[in-house]
Design an enzyme around this catalytic site. Structure first.
Site, PDB file in Angstrom:
ATOM      1  N   SER A 172       0.533  -1.395  -0.463  1.00  0.00           N
ATOM      2  CA  SER A 172      -0.352  -0.520   0.132  1.00  0.00           C
ATOM      3  C   SER A 172       1.320   1.157   0.082  1.00  0.00           C
ATOM      4  CB  SER A 172      -1.235  -0.116   1.162  1.00  0.00           C
ATOM      5  OG  SER A 172      -0.361  -0.167   2.600  1.00  0.00           O
ATOM      6  N   ALA A 202       4.568   0.849  -0.403  1.00  0.00           N
ATOM      7  CA  ALA A 202       5.523   0.587  -0.936  1.00  0.00           C
ATOM      8  C   ALA A 202       5.798  -0.452  -2.335  1.00  0.00           C
ATOM      9  CB  ALA A 202       6.320  -0.697   0.511  1.00  0.00           C
ATOM     10  N   PHE A 214       6.489  -3.715  11.454  1.00  0.00           N
ATOM     11  CA  PHE A 214       6.320  -2.049  11.507  1.00  0.00           C
ATOM     12  C   PHE A 214       5.227  -1.521  10.344  1.00  0.00           C
ATOM     13  CE2 PHE A 214      10.633  -3.651  10.754  1.00  0.00           C
ATOM     14  CZ  PHE A 214      11.453  -2.861  11.568  1.00  0.00           C
ATOM     15  N   ALA A 215       4.680  -2.109   9.460  1.00  0.00           N
ATOM     16  CA  ALA A 215       3.320  -2.243   8.161  1.00  0.00           C
ATOM     17  C   ALA A 215       2.429  -0.537   8.916  1.00  0.00           C
ATOM     18  CB  ALA A 215       2.409  -3.239   8.149  1.00  0.00           C
ATOM     19  N   SER A 255       7.313   5.488  17.483  1.00  0.00           N
ATOM     20  CA  SER A 255       7.785   7.213  17.486  1.00  0.00           C
ATOM     21  C   SER A 255       8.071   8.221  18.656  1.00  0.00           C
ATOM     22  CB  SER A 255       6.830   7.715  16.638  1.00  0.00           C
ATOM     23  OG  SER A 255       7.268   8.421  15.986  1.00  0.00           O
ATOM     24  N   TYR A 301      -2.336  10.288  13.222  1.00  0.00           N
ATOM     25  CA  TYR A 301      -0.561   9.262  12.686  1.00  0.00           C
ATOM     26  C   TYR A 301      -0.115   9.109  14.331  1.00  0.00           C
ATOM     27  CZ  TYR A 301       3.961   8.044  12.606  1.00  0.00           C
ATOM     28  OH  TYR A 301       5.350   7.488  13.163  1.00  0.00           O
ATOM     29  N   LYS A 347       0.138   5.313  17.729  1.00  0.00           N
ATOM     30  CA  LYS A 347       1.839   5.051  18.119  1.00  0.00           C
ATOM     31  C   LYS A 347       0.800   5.268  19.830  1.00  0.00           C
ATOM     32  CE  LYS A 347       3.869   4.444  14.452  1.00  0.00           C
ATOM     33  NZ  LYS A 347       3.627   3.151  13.948  1.00  0.00           N
ATOM     34  N   ARG A 374       5.528  25.577  11.342  1.00  0.00           N
ATOM     35  CA  ARG A 374       4.531  24.052  10.845  1.00  0.00           C
ATOM     36  C   ARG A 374       3.929  23.673  11.583  1.00  0.00           C
ATOM     37  NH1 ARG A 374       6.684  18.652   8.253  1.00  0.00           N
ATOM     38  NH2 ARG A 374       6.965  17.880  10.204  1.00  0.00           N
ATOM     39  N   ASP A 427       4.668  21.703  14.895  1.00  0.00           N
ATOM     40  CA  ASP A 427       6.237  20.924  14.903  1.00  0.00           C
ATOM     41  C   ASP A 427       6.846  21.569  16.768  1.00  0.00           C
ATOM     42  OD1 ASP A 427       6.343  20.221  13.336  1.00  0.00           O
ATOM     43  OD2 ASP A 427       7.763  21.680  11.981  1.00  0.00           O
TER      44      ASP A 427
HETATM   45  C1  UD1 Z   1       8.033  13.742  11.596  1.00  0.00           C
HETATM   46  C2  UD1 Z   1       6.177  13.229  12.329  1.00  0.00           C
HETATM   47  C3  UD1 Z   1       6.026  12.011  13.473  1.00  0.00           C
HETATM   48  C4  UD1 Z   1       6.487  11.128  12.387  1.00  0.00           C
HETATM   49  C5  UD1 Z   1       8.055  11.413  11.878  1.00  0.00           C
HETATM   50  C6  UD1 Z   1       8.474  10.271  11.149  1.00  0.00           C
HETATM   51  C7  UD1 Z   1       5.028  16.038  12.665  1.00  0.00           C
HETATM   52  C8  UD1 Z   1       4.593  17.151  13.104  1.00  0.00           C
HETATM   53  N1  UD1 Z   1       6.092  14.996  13.400  1.00  0.00           N
HETATM   54  O1  UD1 Z   1       8.468  14.196  12.829  1.00  0.00           O
HETATM   55  O2  UD1 Z   1       5.194  12.406  13.906  1.00  0.00           O
HETATM   56  O3  UD1 Z   1       6.994  10.150  13.236  1.00  0.00           O
HETATM   57  O4  UD1 Z   1       8.035  12.805  10.929  1.00  0.00           O
HETATM   58  O5  UD1 Z   1       9.156  10.865   9.791  1.00  0.00           O
HETATM   59  O6  UD1 Z   1       4.946  16.425  11.303  1.00  0.00           O
HETATM   60  N2  UD1 Z   1      11.145  20.793   7.849  1.00  0.00           N
HETATM   61  C9  UD1 Z   1      11.030  21.938   7.297  1.00  0.00           C
HETATM   62  N3  UD1 Z   1      10.679  22.007   5.744  1.00  0.00           N
HETATM   63  C10 UD1 Z   1      10.087  20.410   5.192  1.00  0.00           C
HETATM   64  C11 UD1 Z   1       9.890  19.612   6.340  1.00  0.00           C
HETATM   65  C12 UD1 Z   1      10.814  19.529   7.160  1.00  0.00           C
HETATM   66  O7  UD1 Z   1      11.600  23.278   7.441  1.00  0.00           O
HETATM   67  O8  UD1 Z   1      10.144  21.124   4.604  1.00  0.00           O
HETATM   68  C13 UD1 Z   1      10.948  20.378   9.410  1.00  0.00           C
HETATM   69  C14 UD1 Z   1       9.732  20.354  10.441  1.00  0.00           C
HETATM   70  O9  UD1 Z   1      10.181  21.542  10.049  1.00  0.00           O
HETATM   71  C15 UD1 Z   1      10.917  20.058  11.525  1.00  0.00           C
HETATM   72  C16 UD1 Z   1      12.463  18.699  10.783  1.00  0.00           C
HETATM   73  O10 UD1 Z   1      12.380  19.838   9.651  1.00  0.00           O
HETATM   74  O11 UD1 Z   1      11.572  20.549  12.055  1.00  0.00           O
HETATM   75  C17 UD1 Z   1      11.863  17.787  10.682  1.00  0.00           C
HETATM   76  O12 UD1 Z   1      10.683  17.701  10.256  1.00  0.00           O
HETATM   77  P1  UD1 Z   1      10.060  15.744   9.638  1.00  0.00           P
HETATM   78  O13 UD1 Z   1      11.266  15.223   8.815  1.00  0.00           O
HETATM   79  O14 UD1 Z   1       9.276  16.109   8.944  1.00  0.00           O
HETATM   80  O15 UD1 Z   1      10.228  14.897  10.880  1.00  0.00           O
HETATM   81  P2  UD1 Z   1       9.143  15.469  12.091  1.00  0.00           P
HETATM   82  O16 UD1 Z   1       8.974  17.068  12.092  1.00  0.00           O
HETATM   83  O17 UD1 Z   1      10.452  16.014  13.242  1.00  0.00           O
END
Ligand code: UD1
Length: 339
Positions: A35, A37, A82-83, A126, A151, A155, A297, A300
């Protein structure tokens, strides 16, 4: 050669773990419904390891089918589950899909493994279960809070289900692994993260921007209380993460558990800001990334990184690969895949 069932074994973290298991001589059975992968992940695994894992295509929401699949592999010694669906934004738009998929699947797997008598189980959790944290680093005893997204909440609820279930069945040996931010790809460049549609996560957005699929990367917020104002995360190489599953499995197989349900953080213990990740990516791969700062975002957190002591002390595992290796392998995979 012990047999291990890996649900979601064609996914990002699952496939890297399957490789680590095969490399250690385990006989692996993958359950996946593709779904989110690709079927050719099995070929890619075979190319890397020389062994094609056994495979059953099964939708884990289908209780009877799950039982049938487990019945074919009764002699398995453990399940690594993991699924699950994992896109935060999608879960906010379709919460019921997430609760149905992630929780029904878990319950069906637990029922089926009990029916065939498999007692060892490792669950993909997570760091999102820490919600909006107040102090750092996060230890396994830090308070668990309602995650921002459905999501994330699947968890948290899953962990509660596992806690209740293992309380009621003392012969079970279960572990939940709380991942921080997995990035990077296998050294071979043959497998890696394959997000469908526009990526939500930072690393695939960076590699797709570098590859020209996206115009620019938007950096979400530069007004956080961090050294450069951008949010800090604990990025961990997916191969380190895969090796942690191996360590957890070996620990379970040796019956070393003190409690029949234990929880471990999987991170490096080191936080990097979004700008540090971008700089590291540019430096390691000798390119410039088009990026621009925008507003935060929703949902966050400013800072999130792990205390890694428990996994080190008890499982004897710690992450070995640095940020440079994470960003270089992610870019190698993106380029190979586009070819
Ligand atoms: C996100 C999820 C988390 C999930 C994890 C899985 C949210 C709020 N949390 O974590 O529940 O377990 O992914 O991998 O979505 N960023 C940017 N620009 C982008 C994308 C991300 O600046 O286009 C920043 C985000 O604001 C954050 C960091 O990069 O500070 C990491 O983001 P991301 O990879 O989405 O992970 P999390 O938000 O930590």
């Amino acid at each position: 050669m012990s047999k291990i069932i890996v649900t979601g074994g064609c996914g990002y973290i699952g496939s890297h773990t399957v490789i680590a298991l095969i490399d250690q001589g385990y006989k692996v059975v993958v359950f996946d419904d593709f779904s989110n992968a690709s079927e050719d992940t099995l070929d890619r695994i075979a190319k890397i390891t020389g062994i094609r894992p056994l495979f059953t295509r099964v939708d884990l929401k289908e209780k009877i089918k799950v039982l049938e699949a487990f019945n074919e592999h009764k002699e398995a010694k453990a399940v690594i589950h993991f699924a699950a669906y994992k896109a935060v934004k999608e879960s906010i738009n379709n919460p019921l899909d997430y609760y149905e998929n992630n929780l029904f699947s878990l319950i069906n797997v637990l029922n089926a493994q009990q029916a065939v008598g498999i007692n060892n189980f490792i669950f993909s959790s997570s760091a999102t279960v820490y919600g909006m944290p107040e102090s750092f680093p996060m230890t396994e005893n830090s308070p668990v809070k309602r995650p921002f997204s459905p999501y994330g909440n699947t968890k948290k609820i899953a962990e509660e289900i596992l806690e209740d279930y293992t309380n009621a069945n003392t012969k079970l040996s279960f572990i939940s692994l709380r991942y921080f931010n997995p990035i990077g790809a296998h050294d071979s460049g043959h497998i890696g993260e394959l997000p469908s549609g526009i990526p939500n996560n930072l690393m695939p957005y960076i590699t797709q921007t570098a590859a020209g699929l996206r115009d620019k990367l938007w950096v979400f917020g530069d007004d956080y209380p961090t050294k450069d104002g951008t949010a800090v995360r604990d990025y961990i190489h997916v191969v380190d993460l895969a090796e942690a599953h191996l360590a957890a499995l070996q620990y379970l197989m040796k019956n070393q558990q003190k409690a029949n349900y234990e929880i471990y953080n999987l991170g490096t213990g080191q936080g990097y800001s979004v700008l540090e990740v971008i700089k590291s990516f540019e430096l390691a791969n000798n390119l410039r990334l088009n990026y621009e700062i925008t507003s935060r975002r929703e949902g966050d957190v400013a800072v999130m990184y792990a205390s890694t002591d428990l996994a080190k002390q008890v499982l004897g595992w710690s992450a070995k690969r640095d940020l440079k290796s994470m960003v270089a392998s992610a870019w190698k995979w993106e380029q190979n895949f586009r070819k």
